[in-house]
Write a protein that holds these residues in place. Structure first.
Motif, PDB file in Angstrom:
ATOM      1  N   LEU B 148       0.641  -1.214   0.355  1.00  0.00           N
ATOM      2  CA  LEU B 148      -0.148   0.283  -0.057  1.00  0.00           C
ATOM      3  C   LEU B 148       1.100   1.866   0.114  1.00  0.00           C
ATOM      4  CD1 LEU B 148      -2.744   1.045   0.193  1.00  0.00           C
ATOM      5  CD2 LEU B 148      -2.633   1.292   2.914  1.00  0.00           C
ATOM      6  N   PRO B 149       1.203   1.076   0.575  1.00  0.00           N
ATOM      7  CA  PRO B 149       2.619   3.055   0.991  1.00  0.00           C
ATOM      8  C   PRO B 149       3.795   2.834  -0.733  1.00  0.00           C
ATOM      9  CG  PRO B 149       3.698   1.429   2.657  1.00  0.00           C
ATOM     10  CD  PRO B 149       2.345   0.936   1.753  1.00  0.00           C
ATOM     11  N   LEU B 150       4.134   1.557  -1.037  1.00  0.00           N
ATOM     12  CA  LEU B 150       4.038   1.814  -2.455  1.00  0.00           C
ATOM     13  C   LEU B 150       3.223   2.362  -3.573  1.00  0.00           C
ATOM     14  CD1 LEU B 150       6.536  -1.663  -2.621  1.00  0.00           C
ATOM     15  CD2 LEU B 150       7.513   0.220  -3.174  1.00  0.00           C
ATOM     16  N   PHE B 151       1.298   2.377  -2.846  1.00  0.00           N
ATOM     17  CA  PHE B 151       0.960   2.072  -3.761  1.00  0.00           C
ATOM     18  C   PHE B 151       1.135   4.044  -4.174  1.00  0.00           C
ATOM     19  CE2 PHE B 151      -3.058   3.926  -5.050  1.00  0.00           C
ATOM     20  CZ  PHE B 151      -3.534   3.282  -6.086  1.00  0.00           C
ATOM     21  N   LEU B 152       0.926   4.463  -3.062  1.00  0.00           N
ATOM     22  CA  LEU B 152       0.676   5.605  -2.303  1.00  0.00           C
ATOM     23  C   LEU B 152       2.725   6.169  -2.930  1.00  0.00           C
ATOM     24  CD1 LEU B 152      -0.487   5.231   1.511  1.00  0.00           C
ATOM     25  CD2 LEU B 152      -2.117   6.021  -0.656  1.00  0.00           C
ATOM     26  N   ILE B 153       3.136   6.222  -2.867  1.00  0.00           N
ATOM     27  CA  ILE B 153       4.517   7.368  -2.896  1.00  0.00           C
ATOM     28  C   ILE B 153       4.318   7.221  -5.404  1.00  0.00           C
ATOM     29  CG2 ILE B 153       6.589   6.986  -3.863  1.00  0.00           C
ATOM     30  CD1 ILE B 153       7.275   6.491  -0.699  1.00  0.00           C
ATOM     31  N   PHE B 154       3.918   6.046  -5.296  1.00  0.00           N
ATOM     32  CA  PHE B 154       3.928   5.457  -7.348  1.00  0.00           C
ATOM     33  C   PHE B 154       3.065   6.333  -7.368  1.00  0.00           C
ATOM     34  CE2 PHE B 154       7.158   2.602  -9.576  1.00  0.00           C
ATOM     35  CZ  PHE B 154       7.282   2.085  -8.372  1.00  0.00           C
ATOM     36  N   GLN B 156       1.834   9.382  -6.515  1.00  0.00           N
ATOM     37  CA  GLN B 156       2.242  11.150  -6.170  1.00  0.00           C
ATOM     38  C   GLN B 156       3.713  11.277  -7.777  1.00  0.00           C
ATOM     39  OE1 GLN B 156       3.058  13.093  -3.358  1.00  0.00           O
ATOM     40  NE2 GLN B 156       0.869  11.110  -2.679  1.00  0.00           N
ATOM     41  N   LEU B 168      10.265  -2.766 -10.557  1.00  0.00           N
ATOM     42  CA  LEU B 168      11.390  -1.670  -9.406  1.00  0.00           C
ATOM     43  C   LEU B 168      10.795  -2.445  -8.030  1.00  0.00           C
ATOM     44  CD1 LEU B 168      11.378   1.798 -10.956  1.00  0.00           C
ATOM     45  CD2 LEU B 168      13.244  -0.034 -11.481  1.00  0.00           C
ATOM     46  N   PRO B 169       9.685  -2.197  -7.794  1.00  0.00           N
ATOM     47  CA  PRO B 169       9.829  -3.000  -6.259  1.00  0.00           C
ATOM     48  C   PRO B 169      10.862  -4.486  -5.501  1.00  0.00           C
ATOM     49  CG  PRO B 169       7.939  -2.006  -6.191  1.00  0.00           C
ATOM     50  CD  PRO B 169       9.046  -1.993  -7.515  1.00  0.00           C
TER      51      PRO B 169
END
Lengths: 312, 302
Positions: B148-154, B156, B168-169
């Motif tokens: 979920l945090p990766l989704f929020l960052i991506f 952005q 990438l992750p």
């Protein structure tokens, strides 16, 4: 003479680099370390550290509206999301559910894995290579595919065991958790068996000789020598299994199309996914943070309690 | 080092047991019985999948579920044809995507983890222990908690719903670094590095020409670990991807399976698709199994 020449050679390389700068080998070694560590370091920072930091940041925000129909605005809300998390009965229900799941499934799976590994390491079996391959094969099946397969096998109309599946409903609210446990066990027993078996193989044979001279039988050797020696491997598999249990998502999510007994908040990760789809990112982020912390603490405590260092 | 010892014992252990005569018939048949029952348990679902993928839709519930029909082979070929052509061949696309995500991701991931683990094992530098502990904590942080945090960052940087968002992750594997450190410590002798230095070889060149070759059995193990982890990863693509042409095969089959209710013809596609997607993996796995055993021993004994 040889010794002296060796001794002088080493400082020579040192002085070569000291011409460039600093202590023997200092700069070039330091540069090499940077070259080696930087690629992983950067990726780790970008896709591990920053996301965690961002999740914590997001979990501290809350949505505010000007009146009922005003524009939504994210403002700092302190720990208000965490208060919501702790009041969320569905979320804690899902945590309790995976804990019950783990308390039963992890020991059963590891017991089976240990049993198979000991049998493979004993002189009792023939065709060891075949058994090793057959038991390990399910690990090649992704969780989603395994859940689809077992979903069909559980369903009364398609199952080859219809005599059983028509009298026992494996997809009912009472049983579906254990049907998931069966899928997870099916996939991972062989993998854990292989980890334990590999560390059994690494035990030098000489250790058994003394026991055999003393007249110990296979059973006594297994319980008295083998199991204590592979305990670090068992701890490693236990930690990974605990982490895996709290992360359950693919199997229950896939089985939802077979069973209506699996709610949208059946496991903690399903709750995260469902909450994020609303979308309520701040609450979902708070769920994620709590879940990551709980996993971390649980596996850490387990490692400490067992008082062995599975990680060197 | 322990790898070769393990492999030697693997071979020895597969030979007929010398002491077999001494064991009682009862415990030998008991052991064989346990293993036979569980062989059935482990293999029957895959067998069922194979048999079902040779059937037409009408035959699913009307014929014996664990045995072939007379015209099974032609149904199998027909099913394959439907699978590969359905929705303008999207299943092939999914397979290619999975091979790309898992193959390229595991390759790059193994390389960067090997470099980092090698540095941790072979160099003294300030912050080494801190770095190792930070990486080890990463092993205990569940990958799904990051989805979920990766989704929020991506989102952005407007990169959700792209290949990058999944690729990438996936490269980052803290467990790989942990393994690489153990393998480098046990398989690359310091004397050899010293000798390479005396010959004037640079540190980086020594790694790529010498160390990487010594570590290669271990690197295959690391590659396998990560390949499987990426191939099986479900949450990240589920949360990142909307466009089905970007799906890996697991997510694609999940999507088909979820819409069987509206489109029942998908059921036979899901079954044969599941079969087709696991066959290459099982074969690759079994043929590379010695790398699993060797690497796992080194990783867990320590």
């Amino acid at each position: 003479m040889t010794t002296t020449s060796l001794e002088t050679t080493a400082p020579t390389t040192g002085s070569l680099s000291s011409k460039r700068r600093g202590r023997p080998g200092g700069l070039s070694l330091r540069r090499a370390v940077v070259v080696f560590v930087a690629p992983f370091g950067v990726l780790y920072a970008l896709f591990y550290v920053i996301p965690i930091a961002f999740a914590i940041y997001q979990s501290l925000l809350t949505v505010k509206r000007e009146g009922t129909f005003g524009a939504a605005q994210q403002v700092f809300g302190g720990l208000s999301q965490y208060i919501l998390v702790f009041q969320d009965g569905a979320f804690w229900g899902s945590v309790g559910r995976v804990l019950v799941f783990g308390i039963v499934q992890v020991p059963v799976m590891l017991f089976l894995a240990l049993l198979f590994a000991l049998l493979l390491d004993s002189p009792l079996l023939r065709g060891k290579k075949f058994f090793r391959l057959a038991f390990f094969a399910p690990y090649a099946v992704p969780g989603v595919i395994a859940a689809i397969m077992w979903g069909f096998l559980y369903s009364p109309s398609l199952s080859p065991f219809s005599a059983l599946t028509s009298s026992v409903n494996f997809l009912s609210a009472d049983l579906v958790l254990w049907s998931i446990a069966n899928i997870v066990t099916w996939v991972y027993v062989g993998y854990n068996m292989l980890i334990i078996y590999s560390s059994l193989l690494a035990i030098p044979q000489e250790i058994y000789e003394a026991a055999k001279l003393d007249g110990a039988n296979n059973w006594q050797i297994a319980v008295g020598i083998k199991i204590p020696l592979v305990t670090p491997a068992i701890i490693l598999t236990a930690v990974f299994s605990i982490i895996g249990t709290l992360q359950l998502l693919a199997e229950p999510q896939t089985l939802r199309s077979f069973s209506s007994a699996i709610s949208s908040t059946y496991t903690p990760n399903l709750a995260v996914y469902t909450t994020a789809s609303i979308p309520n990112y701040s609450l979902a982020a708070a769920f994620s943070v709590v879940l990551a912390l709980a996993t971390f603490i649980l596996s850490f405590v387990f490692l400490k309690l067992t008082q062995r260092r599975a990680f060197a | 080092m322990s790898t070769t010892a393990t492999q030697r014992r693997l071979i020895r252990n597969d030979a007929p047991p010398r002491t077999a005569g001494r064991e009682s018939i009862v415990s030998r048949s008991g052991a064989m019985l346990v293993m036979a029952v569980f062989t059935f348990y482990f293999l029957i679902p895959v067998w069922w999948l194979l048999v079902q993928s040779t059937k037409t839709r009408g035959e699913f519930s009307s014929t014996a579920p664990l045995w072939f029909t007379p015209d099974g082979f032609s149904s199998f070929v027909a099913n394959l044809g439907t699978l590969f052509s359905y929705d303008s061949g999207v299943f092939v696309r999914w397979l290619v995507n999975s091979v790309f995500y898992a193959g390229a991701g595991a390759f790059l991931g193994t390389l960067v983890a090997a470099m980092c683990g090698y540095a941790l094992a072979k160099y003294q530098f300030r912050g080494r222990e801190v770095l190792f502990n930070v990486v080890l904590s990463g092993v205990l942080v569940p990958a799904t908690a990051l989805a979920l945090p990766l989704f929020l960052i991506f989102s952005q940087v407007q990169l959700t719903n792209t290949y990058w968002a999944v690729f990438l992750p996936s490269i980052v594997s803290p467990f790989g670094v942990y393994l690489a450190r153990i393998f480098a410590a046990s398989s690359v002798p310091d004397e050899l590095l010293e000798a390479a230095r005396l010959d004037g070889s640079g540190e980086v060149r020594t790694f790529f020409t010498l160390a990487i070759r010594l570590m290669s059995p271990a690197l295959v193990t690391m590659f396998l670990f990560q390949f499987v982890a990426i191939w099986n990863n479900f949450f990240l693509p589920l949360i990142m991807l909307r466009d089905q042409t970007l799906f890996p095969v697991t997510l694609g089959l999940y999507a088909w399976n979820s819409s069987i209710g509206q489109a029942p013809e998908l059921r036979s596609l899901v079954i044969i698709g599941a079969f087709v997607s696991i066959v290459p993996l099982i074969i690759a796995f079994l043929s590379l199994q010695r790398f699993w055993s060797g690497g796992l021993a080194a990783g867990s004994i320590k």
